[in-house]
Design a protein around this motif. Structure first.
Motif, PDB file in Angstrom:
ATOM      1  N   MET A 175       4.032   3.067 -37.503  1.00  0.00           N
ATOM      2  CA  MET A 175       4.349   1.809 -37.682  1.00  0.00           C
ATOM      3  C   MET A 175       5.812   1.677 -37.156  1.00  0.00           C
ATOM      4  N   VAL A 176       6.692   2.635 -37.566  1.00  0.00           N
ATOM      5  CA  VAL A 176       8.185   2.483 -37.266  1.00  0.00           C
ATOM      6  C   VAL A 176       8.543   2.468 -36.028  1.00  0.00           C
ATOM      7  N   GLY A 177       8.017   3.467 -34.896  1.00  0.00           N
ATOM      8  CA  GLY A 177       8.380   3.669 -33.717  1.00  0.00           C
ATOM      9  C   GLY A 177       7.613   2.377 -32.931  1.00  0.00           C
ATOM     10  N   ASP A 196       3.050   8.978 -27.823  1.00  0.00           N
ATOM     11  CA  ASP A 196       2.218   9.482 -29.006  1.00  0.00           C
ATOM     12  C   ASP A 196       1.156  10.304 -28.635  1.00  0.00           C
ATOM     13  N   THR A 197       0.890  11.302 -29.620  1.00  0.00           N
ATOM     14  CA  THR A 197      -0.144  12.232 -29.408  1.00  0.00           C
ATOM     15  C   THR A 197      -1.562  11.540 -29.553  1.00  0.00           C
ATOM     16  N   GLU A 198      -1.562  10.349 -30.522  1.00  0.00           N
ATOM     17  CA  GLU A 198      -2.981   9.686 -30.557  1.00  0.00           C
ATOM     18  C   GLU A 198      -2.892   8.207 -30.554  1.00  0.00           C
ATOM     19  N   LEU A 240      -8.021   4.898 -45.644  1.00  0.00           N
ATOM     20  CA  LEU A 240      -7.426   5.362 -47.142  1.00  0.00           C
ATOM     21  C   LEU A 240      -5.860   5.086 -47.159  1.00  0.00           C
ATOM     22  N   ARG A 241      -5.456   5.167 -46.165  1.00  0.00           N
ATOM     23  CA  ARG A 241      -3.895   4.954 -46.086  1.00  0.00           C
ATOM     24  C   ARG A 241      -3.548   3.454 -46.058  1.00  0.00           C
ATOM     25  N   VAL A 242      -3.211   3.095 -47.002  1.00  0.00           N
ATOM     26  CA  VAL A 242      -2.412   1.564 -47.057  1.00  0.00           C
ATOM     27  C   VAL A 242      -1.052   1.567 -47.374  1.00  0.00           C
ATOM     28  N   SER A 243      -0.428   0.486 -47.129  1.00  0.00           N
ATOM     29  CA  SER A 243       0.983   0.256 -47.530  1.00  0.00           C
ATOM     30  C   SER A 243       1.023  -1.019 -48.286  1.00  0.00           C
ATOM     31  N   ALA A 244       2.329  -1.274 -49.191  1.00  0.00           N
ATOM     32  CA  ALA A 244       2.490  -2.405 -49.878  1.00  0.00           C
ATOM     33  C   ALA A 244       3.619  -2.716 -49.108  1.00  0.00           C
ATOM     34  N   LEU A 245       3.589  -3.837 -48.233  1.00  0.00           N
ATOM     35  CA  LEU A 245       4.730  -4.245 -47.308  1.00  0.00           C
ATOM     36  C   LEU A 245       5.348  -5.216 -48.025  1.00  0.00           C
ATOM     37  N   SER A 295       9.344  15.882 -37.914  1.00  0.00           N
ATOM     38  CA  SER A 295       9.782  15.355 -36.526  1.00  0.00           C
ATOM     39  C   SER A 295      10.263  16.552 -35.725  1.00  0.00           C
ATOM     40  N   ALA A 296       9.766  16.586 -34.499  1.00  0.00           N
ATOM     41  CA  ALA A 296      10.231  17.624 -33.381  1.00  0.00           C
ATOM     42  C   ALA A 296      11.304  17.139 -32.767  1.00  0.00           C
ATOM     43  N   VAL A 297      11.564  16.010 -32.859  1.00  0.00           N
ATOM     44  CA  VAL A 297      12.780  15.341 -32.048  1.00  0.00           C
ATOM     45  C   VAL A 297      13.925  15.920 -33.223  1.00  0.00           C
ATOM     46  N   HIS A 312       1.227  15.770 -56.357  1.00  0.00           N
ATOM     47  CA  HIS A 312       0.312  15.325 -55.294  1.00  0.00           C
ATOM     48  C   HIS A 312      -0.185  13.896 -55.593  1.00  0.00           C
ATOM     49  N   ALA A 313      -0.482  13.005 -54.577  1.00  0.00           N
ATOM     50  CA  ALA A 313      -1.149  11.619 -54.761  1.00  0.00           C
ATOM     51  C   ALA A 313      -2.484  11.618 -54.195  1.00  0.00           C
ATOM     52  N   LEU A 314      -3.583  11.249 -55.215  1.00  0.00           N
ATOM     53  CA  LEU A 314      -5.001  11.335 -54.779  1.00  0.00           C
ATOM     54  C   LEU A 314      -5.020   9.922 -54.524  1.00  0.00           C
ATOM     55  N   VAL A 315      -5.821   9.415 -53.315  1.00  0.00           N
ATOM     56  CA  VAL A 315      -5.777   8.079 -52.865  1.00  0.00           C
ATOM     57  C   VAL A 315      -7.316   8.134 -52.544  1.00  0.00           C
ATOM     58  N   ALA A 316      -7.749   6.748 -53.203  1.00  0.00           N
ATOM     59  CA  ALA A 316      -9.268   6.561 -52.908  1.00  0.00           C
ATOM     60  C   ALA A 316      -9.393   5.003 -52.783  1.00  0.00           C
ATOM     61  N   GLY A 340      12.935   6.022 -39.524  1.00  0.00           N
ATOM     62  CA  GLY A 340      11.585   6.119 -40.505  1.00  0.00           C
ATOM     63  C   GLY A 340      11.147   7.575 -41.136  1.00  0.00           C
ATOM     64  N   ASP A 341      10.222   8.052 -41.230  1.00  0.00           N
ATOM     65  CA  ASP A 341       9.920   9.343 -41.972  1.00  0.00           C
ATOM     66  C   ASP A 341      10.607  10.583 -41.406  1.00  0.00           C
ATOM     67  N   ALA A 342      11.010  10.255 -40.103  1.00  0.00           N
ATOM     68  CA  ALA A 342      11.618  11.319 -39.332  1.00  0.00           C
ATOM     69  C   ALA A 342      13.201  11.391 -39.881  1.00  0.00           C
ATOM     70  N   ALA A 389       6.938   3.441 -55.640  1.00  0.00           N
ATOM     71  CA  ALA A 389       7.162   2.031 -55.336  1.00  0.00           C
ATOM     72  C   ALA A 389       6.852   1.402 -54.171  1.00  0.00           C
ATOM     73  N   GLY A 390       6.036   2.335 -53.253  1.00  0.00           N
ATOM     74  CA  GLY A 390       5.548   2.046 -52.015  1.00  0.00           C
ATOM     75  C   GLY A 390       7.056   1.339 -51.161  1.00  0.00           C
ATOM     76  N   GLN A 391       7.903   2.135 -50.988  1.00  0.00           N
ATOM     77  CA  GLN A 391       9.041   1.571 -50.207  1.00  0.00           C
ATOM     78  C   GLN A 391       9.134   2.351 -48.768  1.00  0.00           C
ATOM     79  N   GLY A 392       8.425   3.389 -48.765  1.00  0.00           N
ATOM     80  CA  GLY A 392       8.834   4.416 -47.538  1.00  0.00           C
ATOM     81  C   GLY A 392       8.552   3.800 -46.094  1.00  0.00           C
ATOM     82  N   VAL A 393       7.519   2.952 -45.844  1.00  0.00           N
ATOM     83  CA  VAL A 393       7.570   2.457 -44.395  1.00  0.00           C
ATOM     84  C   VAL A 393       8.379   1.243 -44.429  1.00  0.00           C
TER      85      VAL A 393
HETATM   86  C1  FAD Z   1       0.200   8.335 -50.850  1.00  0.00           C
HETATM   87  C2  FAD Z   1       1.385   7.544 -50.217  1.00  0.00           C
HETATM   88  C3  FAD Z   1       1.371   6.470 -50.405  1.00  0.00           C
HETATM   89  C4  FAD Z   1       2.114   5.575 -49.413  1.00  0.00           C
HETATM   90  N1  FAD Z   1       2.230   4.129 -49.717  1.00  0.00           N
HETATM   91  C5  FAD Z   1       3.443   3.379 -49.334  1.00  0.00           C
HETATM   92  C6  FAD Z   1       3.415   1.970 -49.437  1.00  0.00           C
HETATM   93  O1  FAD Z   1       2.639   1.316 -50.169  1.00  0.00           O
HETATM   94  N2  FAD Z   1       4.413   1.434 -48.953  1.00  0.00           N
HETATM   95  C7  FAD Z   1       5.288   2.127 -48.023  1.00  0.00           C
HETATM   96  O2  FAD Z   1       6.274   1.400 -47.552  1.00  0.00           O
HETATM   97  N3  FAD Z   1       5.394   3.367 -47.634  1.00  0.00           N
HETATM   98  C8  FAD Z   1       4.148   4.065 -48.098  1.00  0.00           C
HETATM   99  N4  FAD Z   1       4.086   5.419 -48.140  1.00  0.00           N
HETATM  100  C9  FAD Z   1       5.008   6.057 -47.049  1.00  0.00           C
HETATM  101  C10 FAD Z   1       4.337   5.550 -45.537  1.00  0.00           C
HETATM  102  O3  FAD Z   1       3.321   5.987 -45.264  1.00  0.00           O
HETATM  103  C11 FAD Z   1       5.526   6.369 -44.563  1.00  0.00           C
HETATM  104  O4  FAD Z   1       6.732   5.976 -45.127  1.00  0.00           O
HETATM  105  C12 FAD Z   1       5.266   5.871 -43.177  1.00  0.00           C
HETATM  106  O5  FAD Z   1       3.593   6.002 -42.677  1.00  0.00           O
HETATM  107  C13 FAD Z   1       6.299   6.528 -42.138  1.00  0.00           C
HETATM  108  O6  FAD Z   1       5.658   5.804 -40.737  1.00  0.00           O
HETATM  109  P1  FAD Z   1       6.492   6.474 -39.645  1.00  0.00           P
HETATM  110  O7  FAD Z   1       6.093   5.525 -38.299  1.00  0.00           O
HETATM  111  O8  FAD Z   1       8.151   6.889 -39.845  1.00  0.00           O
HETATM  112  O9  FAD Z   1       5.762   7.939 -39.434  1.00  0.00           O
HETATM  113  P2  FAD Z   1       4.303   8.317 -39.165  1.00  0.00           P
HETATM  114  O10 FAD Z   1       3.294   7.297 -39.731  1.00  0.00           O
HETATM  115  O11 FAD Z   1       4.119   9.714 -39.637  1.00  0.00           O
HETATM  116  O12 FAD Z   1       4.228   7.952 -37.606  1.00  0.00           O
HETATM  117  C14 FAD Z   1       4.732   9.305 -36.724  1.00  0.00           C
HETATM  118  C15 FAD Z   1       3.927   8.990 -35.476  1.00  0.00           C
HETATM  119  O13 FAD Z   1       4.409   9.991 -34.362  1.00  0.00           O
HETATM  120  C16 FAD Z   1       3.376  10.710 -33.901  1.00  0.00           C
HETATM  121  N5  FAD Z   1       3.948  12.156 -33.324  1.00  0.00           N
HETATM  122  C17 FAD Z   1       4.452  13.101 -34.291  1.00  0.00           C
HETATM  123  N6  FAD Z   1       4.692  14.236 -33.651  1.00  0.00           N
HETATM  124  C18 FAD Z   1       4.824  13.948 -32.134  1.00  0.00           C
HETATM  125  C19 FAD Z   1       5.030  14.570 -31.084  1.00  0.00           C
HETATM  126  N7  FAD Z   1       5.609  15.791 -31.085  1.00  0.00           N
HETATM  127  N8  FAD Z   1       4.805  13.777 -29.705  1.00  0.00           N
HETATM  128  C20 FAD Z   1       4.252  12.721 -29.900  1.00  0.00           C
HETATM  129  N9  FAD Z   1       3.946  11.781 -30.874  1.00  0.00           N
HETATM  130  C21 FAD Z   1       3.949  12.274 -32.101  1.00  0.00           C
HETATM  131  C22 FAD Z   1       2.340  10.571 -34.737  1.00  0.00           C
HETATM  132  O14 FAD Z   1       1.131  10.664 -33.980  1.00  0.00           O
HETATM  133  C23 FAD Z   1       2.324   9.115 -35.150  1.00  0.00           C
HETATM  134  O15 FAD Z   1       1.561   8.426 -34.929  1.00  0.00           O
HETATM  135  C24 FAD Z   1       3.195   6.207 -48.768  1.00  0.00           C
HETATM  136  C25 FAD Z   1       3.202   7.290 -48.462  1.00  0.00           C
HETATM  137  C26 FAD Z   1       2.095   8.160 -49.094  1.00  0.00           C
HETATM  138  C27 FAD Z   1       2.135   9.836 -48.972  1.00  0.00           C
END
Ligand code: FAD
Length: 421
Positions: free
Chosen positions: A17-19, A49-51, A66-71, A188-190, A206-210, A307-309, A317-321
């Motif tokens: 989502m971030v990239g 991206d790998t996929e 199963l993976r949803v976000s509160a935007l 993150s490999a970067v 741990h978080a169980l999601v369903a 982002g998560d990197a 509180a659903g803030q990560g993305v």
């Molecule tokens: C249980 C749970 C609930 C959550 N709920 C929320 C929520 O409600 N609201 C919210 O804001 N956030 C939520 N989050 C957090 C959110 O899911 C993450 O912050 C978000 O997915 C991060 O996005 P990203 O694009 O930074 O990373 P990612 O989603 O991890 O994307 C990384 C991308 O990089 C690619 N990649 C990785 N390595 C390589 C490589 N070497 N070469 C090429 N490509 C590569 C992967 O294929 C992937 O597509 C939750 C997280 C969890 C665990």
């Protein structure tokens, strides 16, 4: 094996989502209302991206992710600005107008209503795949983005004049650029190749999601109950469906995952209010370990992280993305402004502006979420009473409540242009 070579301005590793938002924002300077002069060439972007995200099989796809976000509202604005919101709405999105938070041990409760601040909604629950697909629709339509997928980053070499990356896929590719961005998630490999250290803490949770179906349609309410073992949340999905997020220690989460459907439903039903309706069925379950992590720097020579990197926060509180999308918008703004001013977009001073802008705000968020997590751990009676009183005060004192709501909607702080439009 054939070798292919690409010359670009920016290479983004990771089209999550971030990239994907970053690539779109860089390729659409008009979305940021940054003047495009005749002399300035548009940036050339390579996204790796790998996929690919799994396509939507049918309309509507019967399989819910199963993976949803509160935007937040700010995230919606950013997605709208790069024309991706329409692709989300045409697939599946559930608006929520109310958020109910209560203390499972005491009497404290706060109810947030969008109407209290004259807003139509507080936020949106969207499947992660839907957000990514809507952004990838834009990516395929934009001439300025070359998408290498499936392909995996192998190595990065940076020097003061540029960056050269080796990317492996069906063909071996060499990409030369002025800036590499790691949007490649928490492992993150970067970040690793740039030698950026990370402060990491693994929670004993741990978080169980369903995904569940209920007898009543959802009423646009997000439910969240706090107990000492961790929060339990039910996020509304379209129709009579909801997404459960249940935090507990590893052993208990494994026990819950192994329960048969009827026994699992019985345990869930005790936690949530009757307004939700009875839980009828539970689809697939999965669990994730919970970590907080923060990169010591967001930048290195010709390298930036987003982002998560760069950070992982407790998801309670659903803030990560949401904060990751703000990183992407801020980085795009800094890079585009430098480009249109004729400056080197990978220069240390340009990247330092991005790090100053985002790292402090994200530290505050990481610690605030950690504080909420700690407040609900087992506490002596007087602290539990104080915590409950706090929830009731927030519920009654309008200015405090409004402030909390603006923060959760992503509408406070130094917002990037893309989130202000
Ligand atoms: C249980 C749970 C609930 C959550 N709920 C929320 C929520 O409600 N609201 C919210 O804001 N956030 C939520 N989050 C957090 C959110 O899911 C993450 O912050 C978000 O997915 C991060 O996005 P990203 O694009 O930074 O990373 P990612 O989603 O991890 O994307 C990384 C991308 O990089 C690619 N990649 C990785 N390595 C390589 C490589 N070497 N070469 C090429 N490509 C590569 C992967 O294929 C992937 O597509 C939750 C997280 C969890 C665990």
């Amino acid at each position: 094996m054939d070798n292919q070579e690409f010359d670009a301005d920016v290479v983004v590793i990771g089209g999550g989502m971030v990239g994907a938002l970053l690539a779109c924002a860089l390729a659409k300077p008009k979305a940021l209302k940054i003047g495009v002069s005749v002399q300035t060439k548009p940036l050339k972007i390579v996204l790796v991206d790998t996929e690919r995200p799994q396509p939507f099989a049918a309309d509507p796809d019967p399989v819910y992710d199963l993976r949803v976000s509160a935007l937040s509202i700010a995230s919606r604005r950013m997605l709208e600005a790069v024309d991706a919101w329409q692709g989300i709405e045409s697939r599946r999105v559930c608006r929520y107008r109310d958020l109910s938070v209560w203390d499972g041990e005491a009497q404290g409760r706060t109810d947030f209503h969008a109407a209290d601040i004259g807003a139509a909604e507080l936020g949106y629950i969207v499947e992660n795949r839907v957000i990514q697909l809507a952004l990838w629709d834009q990516i395929s339509a934009l001439a300025g983005i070359e998408c290498l997928c499936p392909a995996t980053l192998e190595s990065i070499n940076t020097d003061s004049s540029g960056v050269t990356l080796s990317v492996a896929g069906a063909t071996q590719r060499i990409v030369r650029a002025r800036l590499v961005v790691g949007a490649d998630g928490s492992r993150s490999a970067v970040r690793e190749q740039a030698g950026i250290a990370v402060n990491r803490h693994r929670y004993d949770q741990h978080a169980l999601v369903a995904n569940v179906t209920t007898t009543l349609p959802q009423q646009h309410i997000t439910w969240q109950r706090f107990v000492p073992t961790g929060p339990q949340a039910m996020l509304p999905l379209c129709g009579a469906r909801a997404s459960l997020v249940w935090y507990h220690n590893d052993g208990e989460i494994n026990r819950l995952k192994a329960l048969d459907e009827a026994a699992f439903i019985t345990e869930l039903s005790a936690a949530f209010p009757t307004e939700l309706g009875d839980i009828e069925s539970v689809q697939a379950r999965a669990s994730f370990p919970i970590t907080k992590a923060h990169a010591e720097h967001y930048t290195a020579q010709r390298t930036a992280l987003a982002g998560d990197a760069a950070h992982t926060v407790h998801p309670l509180a659903g803030q990560g993305v949401n904060i990751g999308l703000l990183d992407a918008a801020a980085l795009a703004e800094v890079v585009l402004k430098a480009h249109h001013a004729g400056r080197d977009i990978g220069a240390t001073q340009v990247l330092a502006r991005y790090e100053r802008w985002r790292r402090f705000d994200n530290s505050v968020m990481i610690e605030a979420l950690d504080g909420i997590h700690r407040a609900f751990l087992p506490q002596p009676m007087w602290l539990r009473q104080l915590r409950s009183a706090g929830l009731n005060v927030v519920n009654r004192v309008s200015p405090v409540k409004r402030r909390v709501m603006h923060h959760a909607m992503g509408l406070s702080g130094d917002l990037p242009q893309l989130a202000r439009l």
